[in-house]
Structures are given as C-alpha cells and as structure tokens.
Design an enzyme around this catalytic site. Structure first.
Site, short mmCIF file in Angstrom:
data_model
loop_
_atom_site.label_atom_id
_atom_site.label_comp_id
_atom_site.label_asym_id
_atom_site.label_seq_id
_atom_site.Cartn_x
_atom_site.Cartn_y
_atom_site.Cartn_z
N PHE A 157 0.82 -1.21 0.00
CA PHE A 157 0.00 0.00 0.00
C PHE A 157 0.86 1.26 0.00
CE2 PHE A 157 -2.48 -3.15 2.51
CZ PHE A 157 -3.61 -3.22 1.72
N THR A 171 4.10 1.63 7.26
CA THR A 171 5.12 0.59 7.07
C THR A 171 5.64 0.59 5.63
OG1 THR A 171 4.09 -0.74 8.80
CG2 THR A 171 5.62 -1.87 7.32
N CYS A 172 4.76 0.75 4.67
CA CYS A 172 5.18 0.75 3.26
C CYS A 172 6.04 1.96 2.95
CB CYS A 172 3.96 0.69 2.36
SG CYS A 172 3.02 -0.85 2.55
N THR A 173 5.69 3.11 3.48
CA THR A 173 6.51 4.30 3.26
C THR A 173 7.86 4.15 3.95
OG1 THR A 173 4.57 5.71 2.96
CG2 THR A 173 6.63 6.81 3.58
N LEU A 222 9.90 2.08 1.59
CA LEU A 222 10.27 2.87 0.42
C LEU A 222 11.46 3.78 0.77
CD1 LEU A 222 9.00 3.46 -2.53
CD2 LEU A 222 8.23 5.58 -1.46
#
Length: 152
Positions: free
Chosen positions: A39, A44-46, A49
C-alpha cells in the site's frame, strides 16, 4: 508458475511513475531486487520505500538494480515517489490488477495487493533468494537485502 528460488522470474512490462516502461529484460545483466509493496502512503510501506532510498548507494554497489512494484495506480505511485524523493523505479501493477504480482506468486487475493515480498535476482534473472515479511505491519530489514546481494 510462481517465482521460486533457482528459477527465472516471470516476464513483465510495467509503467514507472514517470510513464516510462520497465521490463524484466531491463533487469538482466546485473543483480536486482524486485520489491513488492502492498500500500502506497501507509506507515510501514513508506518506511520501506524510504529505507530503500536511504540505502540505495549500498544496495546498488556492483551495479545492482532496485525496483518497487505496487498495485497502486501510476499517479498514486508518482505522488508517493515524489513526496519521498525516490529516484528508483516504482512500477504500477494496477491494470490488469495484480497481474505481475500474481505471476510472481505474491498477490493476496483477499486484500487485492501483493504480500510484502522481495525477489533477489542474479544477473541472469534467476531468483536466488526470497525475502518475505511475517505480516503486513512488519517491514523487511534492509540488511537482509545487502546480505542477499553480497552472496551473489
């Protein structure tokens, strides 16, 4: 057939956030990390990234490539990459929805997004390691990427 250790990865061609295309063949000739992220714009995804961004120099030593794939739209990926200062490819597997994630074997049908899975490829496009998170809320350790790439 899903991607598995010792086998070549499935072929794909996807669009980057800057509207250029990237294919599996573009990854050949050097090692690569193909990082599936569930997502955009979530905590967490950011963090993942940005971990890739902050460690890009180390990860790209020896010519390794880093590619992120999400099922978000190209516009969403562009806004996300620009907001975080990301310069490596963030590819959209939006339509046909999840086709590449499914081919790799990491698409989560229930949630409609890829599981948090990374495929470590050698210069011939052969999977040499698969790094997965235990849960959607747990980020992968960027150190596992450097160790996997160093072992190639």
């Amino acid at each position: 057939m899903p991607a598995e250790i010792g086998a070549p990865t499935p072929d794909f061609t996807l669009r980057n956030y800057d509207r250029t295309t990237l294919s599996r063949s573009d990854l050949l000739g050097s090692s690569a990390l193909v990082v599936f992220i569930p997502f955009a714009f979530t905590r967490t995804c950011t963090a993942e990234l940005c971990d890739l961004r902050d460690n890009l120099g180390t990860l790209q030593q020896g010519g390794s490539k880093v590619v992120v794939i999400t099922c978000d739209s190209m516009g969403t990926n562009r806004a996300w990459a620009e907001s975080e200062g990301v310069t490596y490819p963030v590819l959209s597997d939006f339509w046909p929805h999840g086709e590449v994630s499914t081919a790799y074997g990491c698409f989560n049908e229930k949630l409609g997004v890829p599981n948090r899975t990374t495929y470590v490829l050698d210069a011939d496009g052969i999977v040499r390691d698969i790094i997965e998170s235990e849960s959607f809320g747990t980020a992968r350790d960027v150190g596992s990427y450097t160790r996997a790439l160093a072992s190639l």
